[in-house]
Every structure is written in structure tokens, then in C-alpha cells.
Design an enzyme around this catalytic site. Structure first.
Site, PDB file in Angstrom:
ATOM      1  N   SER A   1      -8.225  -2.647  -3.694  1.00 12.20           N
ATOM      2  CA  SER A   1      -8.931  -1.363  -3.680  1.00 12.20           C
ATOM      3  C   SER A   1      -9.987  -1.310  -4.775  1.00 12.20           C
ATOM      4  O   SER A   1     -11.124  -0.922  -4.526  1.00 12.20           O
ATOM      5  CB  SER A   1      -7.973  -0.202  -3.913  1.00 12.20           C
ATOM      6  OG  SER A   1      -7.166  -0.026  -2.802  1.00 12.20           O
TER       7      SER A   1
ATOM      8  N   ASP B   1      -3.570  -1.848  -7.451  1.00 14.72           N
ATOM      9  CA  ASP B   1      -4.107  -2.475  -6.251  1.00 14.72           C
ATOM     10  C   ASP B   1      -5.496  -3.079  -6.501  1.00 14.72           C
ATOM     11  O   ASP B   1      -6.500  -2.375  -6.498  1.00 14.72           O
ATOM     12  CB  ASP B   1      -4.159  -1.413  -5.140  1.00 14.72           C
ATOM     13  CG  ASP B   1      -4.540  -2.004  -3.809  1.00 14.72           C
ATOM     14  OD1 ASP B   1      -4.945  -3.183  -3.769  1.00 14.72           O
ATOM     15  OD2 ASP B   1      -4.448  -1.295  -2.807  1.00 14.72           O
TER      16      ASP B   1
ATOM     17  N   TYR C   1      -3.611  -1.098   7.152  1.00 17.07           N
ATOM     18  CA  TYR C   1      -4.417  -2.224   7.627  1.00 17.07           C
ATOM     19  C   TYR C   1      -4.676  -2.124   9.125  1.00 17.07           C
ATOM     20  O   TYR C   1      -3.817  -1.686   9.888  1.00 17.07           O
ATOM     21  CB  TYR C   1      -3.687  -3.542   7.374  1.00 17.07           C
ATOM     22  CG  TYR C   1      -3.645  -3.937   5.928  1.00 17.07           C
ATOM     23  CD1 TYR C   1      -4.803  -4.308   5.261  1.00 17.07           C
ATOM     24  CD2 TYR C   1      -2.451  -3.953   5.226  1.00 17.07           C
ATOM     25  CE1 TYR C   1      -4.765  -4.686   3.938  1.00 17.07           C
ATOM     26  CE2 TYR C   1      -2.403  -4.337   3.902  1.00 17.07           C
ATOM     27  CZ  TYR C   1      -3.569  -4.698   3.265  1.00 17.07           C
ATOM     28  OH  TYR C   1      -3.529  -5.079   1.957  1.00 17.07           O
TER      29      TYR C   1
ATOM     30  N   GLN D   1      -0.813   2.283  -6.145  1.00 20.02           N
ATOM     31  CA  GLN D   1      -2.270   2.434  -6.021  1.00 20.02           C
ATOM     32  C   GLN D   1      -3.027   1.962  -7.267  1.00 20.02           C
ATOM     33  O   GLN D   1      -4.063   1.326  -7.165  1.00 20.02           O
ATOM     34  CB  GLN D   1      -2.629   3.894  -5.731  1.00 20.02           C
ATOM     35  CG  GLN D   1      -2.879   4.114  -4.257  1.00 20.02           C
ATOM     36  CD  GLN D   1      -3.099   5.570  -3.905  1.00 20.02           C
ATOM     37  OE1 GLN D   1      -2.942   6.456  -4.734  1.00 20.02           O
ATOM     38  NE2 GLN D   1      -3.467   5.808  -2.673  1.00 20.02           N
TER      39      GLN D   1
ATOM     40  N   ARG E   1       0.842  -1.201   0.000  1.00 22.82           N
ATOM     41  CA  ARG E   1       0.000   0.000   0.000  1.00 22.82           C
ATOM     42  C   ARG E   1       0.865   1.233   0.000  1.00 22.82           C
ATOM     43  O   ARG E   1       0.996   1.924   0.995  1.00 22.82           O
ATOM     44  CB  ARG E   1      -0.917  -0.056   1.200  1.00 22.82           C
ATOM     45  CG  ARG E   1      -1.803  -1.237   1.030  1.00 22.82           C
ATOM     46  CD  ARG E   1      -2.851  -1.278   2.012  1.00 22.82           C
ATOM     47  NE  ARG E   1      -4.006  -1.859   1.369  1.00 22.82           N
ATOM     48  CZ  ARG E   1      -5.153  -2.007   1.951  1.00 22.82           C
ATOM     49  NH1 ARG E   1      -5.318  -1.566   3.168  1.00 22.82           N
ATOM     50  NH2 ARG E   1      -6.144  -2.558   1.313  1.00 22.82           N
TER      51      ARG E   1
HETATM   52  P1  NAD Z   1      -9.671  -3.419   4.918  1.00 21.46           P
HETATM   53  O1  NAD Z   1     -10.453  -4.081   3.844  1.00 21.46           O
HETATM   54  O2  NAD Z   1      -8.400  -4.051   5.351  1.00 21.46           O
HETATM   55  O3  NAD Z   1     -10.605  -3.221   6.193  1.00 21.46           O
HETATM   56  C1  NAD Z   1     -11.803  -2.476   6.127  1.00 21.46           C
HETATM   57  C2  NAD Z   1     -11.887  -1.487   7.272  1.00 21.46           C
HETATM   58  O4  NAD Z   1     -12.302  -2.172   8.456  1.00 21.46           O
HETATM   59  C3  NAD Z   1     -10.597  -0.771   7.613  1.00 21.46           C
HETATM   60  O5  NAD Z   1     -10.818   0.632   7.571  1.00 21.46           O
HETATM   61  C4  NAD Z   1     -10.297  -1.239   9.032  1.00 21.46           C
HETATM   62  O6  NAD Z   1      -9.649  -0.242   9.819  1.00 21.46           O
HETATM   63  C5  NAD Z   1     -11.665  -1.552   9.553  1.00 21.46           C
HETATM   64  N1  NAD Z   1     -11.693  -2.451  10.724  1.00 21.46           N
HETATM   65  C6  NAD Z   1     -10.900  -3.516  11.001  1.00 21.46           C
HETATM   66  N2  NAD Z   1     -11.240  -4.060  12.170  1.00 21.46           N
HETATM   67  C7  NAD Z   1     -12.275  -3.333  12.658  1.00 21.46           C
HETATM   68  C8  NAD Z   1     -13.062  -3.412  13.846  1.00 21.46           C
HETATM   69  N3  NAD Z   1     -12.845  -4.328  14.773  1.00 21.46           N
HETATM   70  N4  NAD Z   1     -14.053  -2.484  14.013  1.00 21.46           N
HETATM   71  C9  NAD Z   1     -14.278  -1.524  13.067  1.00 21.46           C
HETATM   72  N5  NAD Z   1     -13.562  -1.408  11.944  1.00 21.46           N
HETATM   73  C10 NAD Z   1     -12.569  -2.305  11.729  1.00 21.46           C
HETATM   74  O7  NAD Z   1      -9.366  -1.904   4.541  1.00 21.46           O
HETATM   75  P2  NAD Z   1      -9.081  -1.260   3.125  1.00 21.46           P
HETATM   76  O8  NAD Z   1     -10.327  -0.958   2.445  1.00 21.46           O
HETATM   77  O9  NAD Z   1      -8.184  -2.157   2.398  1.00 21.46           O
HETATM   78  O10 NAD Z   1      -8.360   0.118   3.463  1.00 21.46           O
HETATM   79  C11 NAD Z   1      -7.625   0.391   4.631  1.00 21.46           C
HETATM   80  C12 NAD Z   1      -6.800   1.694   4.463  1.00 21.46           C
HETATM   81  O11 NAD Z   1      -5.725   1.514   3.545  1.00 21.46           O
HETATM   82  C13 NAD Z   1      -7.591   2.887   3.934  1.00 21.46           C
HETATM   83  O12 NAD Z   1      -7.191   4.031   4.631  1.00 21.46           O
HETATM   84  C14 NAD Z   1      -7.181   2.990   2.502  1.00 21.46           C
HETATM   85  O13 NAD Z   1      -7.308   4.287   1.984  1.00 21.46           O
HETATM   86  C15 NAD Z   1      -5.737   2.567   2.594  1.00 21.46           C
HETATM   87  N6  NAD Z   1      -5.270   2.039   1.298  1.00 21.46           N
HETATM   88  C16 NAD Z   1      -4.133   2.588   0.730  1.00 21.46           C
HETATM   89  C17 NAD Z   1      -3.677   2.101  -0.500  1.00 21.46           C
HETATM   90  C18 NAD Z   1      -2.440   2.661  -1.151  1.00 21.46           C
HETATM   91  O14 NAD Z   1      -1.921   3.661  -0.714  1.00 21.46           O
HETATM   92  N7  NAD Z   1      -1.928   2.040  -2.220  1.00 21.46           N
HETATM   93  C19 NAD Z   1      -4.357   1.069  -1.139  1.00 21.46           C
HETATM   94  C20 NAD Z   1      -5.496   0.528  -0.514  1.00 21.46           C
HETATM   95  C21 NAD Z   1      -5.932   1.026   0.705  1.00 21.46           C
END
Ligand code: NAD
Length: 373
Positions: free
Chosen positions: A132, A129, A229, A126, A121
Site C-alpha cells: 500500500s 503494508d 485482491y 494496514q 489485508r
Molecule cells: P492491486 O494492486 O492488487 O490491483 C490494482 C487494482 O486493479 C485493483 O483495484 C483491482 O481490482 C484492479 N484490477 C485487477 N484486474 C483488473 C482488470 N482486469 N480490469 C480493471 N481493473 C482490474 O490492488 P491494491 O492497490 O493492492 O488494492 C486492492 C484493494 O485492497 C483496495 O480496495 C484496497 O483499499 C484494499 N487494501 C486493503 C488493505 C488493508 O486493509 N490492510 C491493504 C491494502 C489494500
């Protein structure tokens, strides 16, 4: 350089790893594209469309023959790769923690497995990914499916026969899917609230016009957490979160849960006792249903009624939007190969940061650090 695309074999998988657009772009880089007959059918892409884009459309065995790279949505079984070049790359989603035997089989067969879900990430990755791009569509689809199952309307409506009140939607887990779920529910006119363990999401929730609902008594994860994560939360946090959810959920009509922790079972966010407090006819959509589920009692691909509340979730949500999901997924794969394409060599050459992150097997060994120990 031959790149092969096989039809997906997994039940319910309707996506495909290349579209006519990416076939054209990869051909322009110098690749010969071979596609298995019928590979795009479930994503509304005909063999003719692929031929028009410059691909050869062949039987599975012929398509994979002499392939340097095989691209898939879900990784094919090793047997399907018979005829590919020794040491061929296979770029797909491998589910490496859940399918360790398959990873071992790839190592034994000498292929280089590249797990697209292990893409780091970092900003420059991005556009590659797949988690995403697919989560984005999943967040949208979860709301649409829940709205379809809900026996009431989402927006407030003032009619000559009286007023219909707006649905109250609560999104749990505000990653990529959760943010899209919030945006979709808002567009449909619902009153939306959301929660996460990462404090950085508060601002994101508010920027979409939704209300943040957060545990304040125990510290969650400051900022973005490690690599974006979430990790498993302390018992104290889980208890405080359960209390908060209990008081909030009883007033909600729709709950969308999206919480995942990579490599582990999804955290349990909603119990049967909490479901019992919800209004009859409410809908809970569990986006994590195939990873163990955020919701007690949810079953993949079924609508289960508990205490008058409908629990639902799909085993493969992006497959319900096959055309768009394939378009985005295949662009992710193109962006990945294109970023590393070496013109002189006429093939991609991965760098250490991304190569080491996604590579599971090479030279007969399992080489990925995350899979060791
Ligand atoms: P994910 O699919 O891993 O998880 C979904 C969400 O559930 C996350 O926000 C996590 O914090 C939340 N979560 C986990 N346990 C929880 C709990 N017990 N109670 C409530 N919420 C809980 O997440 P995602 O969609 O892959 O994205 C996570 C972060 O990573 C975001 O900020 C996203 O913008 C970032 N991201 C960055 C890149 C990059 O820079 N290349 C790519 C993908 C995602």
C-alpha cells in the site's frame, strides 16, 4: 538483538529499509542498529545521519555479523547474509512467486524469510503494508511522469491567446495506486474517469470527483473481492471490458493502468488496435509493466511510440521517489516489529495470523501455504 540494514544491490533500487527516524525508534525498543556504509545515499540519507540517530555504520560483512534480523527493501542474496545468526530473520520484499530459487536458497541456509508483500489485508496490518505505501507513491509518480511526457497541459487554461483545454485522464484499476493517480490528476486539473472490476470502487471514484466507467452487462466482482485482491475475470467479462475500453479510450489523452493480480501475469487491458484509435501525442503509463504489462507493446524504463502514442512505465516506480518511499517503507517495517515486540524477550514474537502469512521459510523448509502446490 542486532538489526542489520544492507545497501540494496538490485540495479535501479534507490530505496533503503531504515531511516534515521526508524533507527531511533528501533534503538529505543532495545535493538542495536548496524547499517552498511552508503546504504542510504541514493535516498538522500548520509552515513552521518545514521550515526547521529545512534546506528553503527559498518562494512557489509561487519554490519551483518551476528545479526538477529536483517531488513531490506528487495531481499538480499543468501550469500550476503554470511555471518548473520543461525535462523536469523530477513524481512524484505521477496517476490516469492517470481524468485522461487531464492526462497529455496533461504530455506536451505536456515534463515527465516519474512515476505513483506504477503502481509494480510486486515485492518490491524494496514500500517505494516508495504504494498500500500509503495503503491500510493507509484500512483502519484505515474501521473507526474505521464504529465511530463505529455506535450500538452493538464488544466484548462484561459489565456489572452486562447483557451487550452483540460487533459482527459483515464485510470484503469482503482486500488491504492489508482486512487492516488485519480487524486493527483484531479489536483493537476485534468478531467478524470476510471474503471475497475470491483464494484466497490465506483463510490470511491466518485468521492474523488472522477467519473466511473464500468462494464454493466456482465457482473464484475461484488464488494471488495477476496482480501481486497482481484482475480482473473471470465472471458465474457474480458470481452465486454474490451468493448467498453475501446469506445472510451479513443477520447482520452492520458491512460494510467494499474491492474495487478497477485502471483499471476498482469491482465492485458489495452491492445495495439486500441492504442491506434488514440490521439497523436497521447500518453499511456503502464504501472504493471514489470509484471507482464497491462498495455500491449509497453517496455519498462523506455518511452515507446506506437501510432503516435507514447507508451511508458518504470520497472521500479517507487524507486523514483527514493526518499519518501524509504520513509514509508521503513515505517512499515518498524510498525511490524513494534507490534510484535516482546519486552521480556527483547525481541519480536510473531502471532499466528500475521506470522504464518508472511513467513516463507523456517527450520530449513519452505513453510508458506501460498507457495505449496
Ligand atoms: P492491486 O494492486 O492488487 O490491483 C490494482 C487494482 O486493479 C485493483 O483495484 C483491482 O481490482 C484492479 N484490477 C485487477 N484486474 C483488473 C482488470 N482486469 N480490469 C480493471 N481493473 C482490474 O490492488 P491494491 O492497490 O493492492 O488494492 C486492492 C484493494 O485492497 C483496495 O480496495 C484496497 O483499499 C484494499 N487494501 C486493503 C488493505 C488493508 O486493509 N490492510 C491493504 C491494502 C489494500
Amino acid at each position: 538483538m542486532r538489526i542489520a540494514i544492507l545497501a540494496e544491490r538490485a540495479p535501479g533500487e534507490s530505496r533503503v529499509a531504515a531511516t534515521p527516524e526508524t533507527v531511533k525508534k528501533l534503538t529505543a525498543l532495545g535493538a542495536t542498529m548496524s547499517i552498511e556504509e552508503g546504504a542510504g545515499q541514493a535516498a538522500s540519507i548520509s552515513d552521518e545521519d545514521y550515526r547521529d540517530a545512534g546506528a553503527q555504520v559498518l562494512s557489509a560483512a561487519k554490519a551483518v555479523e551476528d545479526a538477529d534480523i536483517v531488513m531490506g527493501v528487495q531481499a538480499p542474496d543468501v550469500a550476503a547474509l554470511k555471518g548473520a545468526k543461525a535462523g536469523a530473520w530477513v524481512a524484505a520484499v521477496f517476490d516469492p512467486f517470481g524468485q522461487k530459487d531464492r526462497v529455496d536458497a533461504y530455506a536451505k541456509a536456515g534463515y527465516e524469510a519474512l515476505a513483506m508483500e504477503f502481509m494480510p489485508r486486515i485492518t490491524r496490518a494496514q500500517s505494516m503494508d508495504v504494498l500500500s505505501s509503495q503503491s500510493n507513491l507509484s500512483g502519484y509518480k505515474a501521473v507526474i511522469a505521464a504529465a511530463n511526457t505529455y506535450g500538452r497541459a493538464f488544466p484548462m487554461m484561459m489565456t489572452a491567446a486562447g483557451t487550452v483545454s483540460a487533459a482527459k485522464v483515464f485510470v484503469m484499476g482503482v486500488g491504492v495506486a489508482g486512487l492516488q493517480a485519480i487524486a493527483t490528476a484531479k489536483r493537476l486539473g485534468a478531467q478524470v474517469s476510471a474503471t475497475d472490476v470491483r464494484s466497490a470502487t465506483k463510490e470511491q471514484i466518485m468521492s474523488l470527483g472522477a467519473k466511473p466507467v464500468f462494464v454493466e452487462s456482465v457482473e464484475g466482482i461484488e464488494g471488495e473481492g477476496s482480501g481486497g485482491y482481484a482475480t482473473e475475470m471470465s472471458e465474457e467479462y474480458q470481452k465486454a471490458q474490451a468493448e467498453l475500453v475501446s469506445s472510451h479510450i479513443a477520447k482520452q489523452d492520458i491512460v494510467i493502468t494499474t491492474a495487478l493480480i497477485p502471483g499471476r501475469a498482469a491482465p492485458r487491458l489495452i491492445t495495439d488496435a486500441q492504442i491506434a484509435t488514440m490521439r497523436h501525442g497521447s500518453v499511456v503509463f503502464d504501472l504493471a509493466v514489470s509484471q507482464g504489462g497491462n498495455v500491449e507493446g509497453s517496455v519498462a524504463d523506455q518511452v515507446i511510440e506506437k501510432h503516435g502514442v507514447k507508451l511508458m512505465g518504470f520497472s521500479n516506480t517507487p524507486a523514483h521517489l527514493a526518499a519518501d518511499a524509504s520513509a514509508l517503507y521503513s515505517r512499515n517495517l518498524f510498525n511490524f516489529l513494534n507490534a510484535f515486540w516482546n519486552k521480556e524477550a527483547g525481541q519480536p514474537v510473531l502471532d499466528e495470523e500475521i506470522g504464518d502469512a508472511v513467513r516463507l521459510t523456517k527450520g530449513g523448509e519452505v513453510v508458506n501455504e501460498r507457495l505449496k502446490g
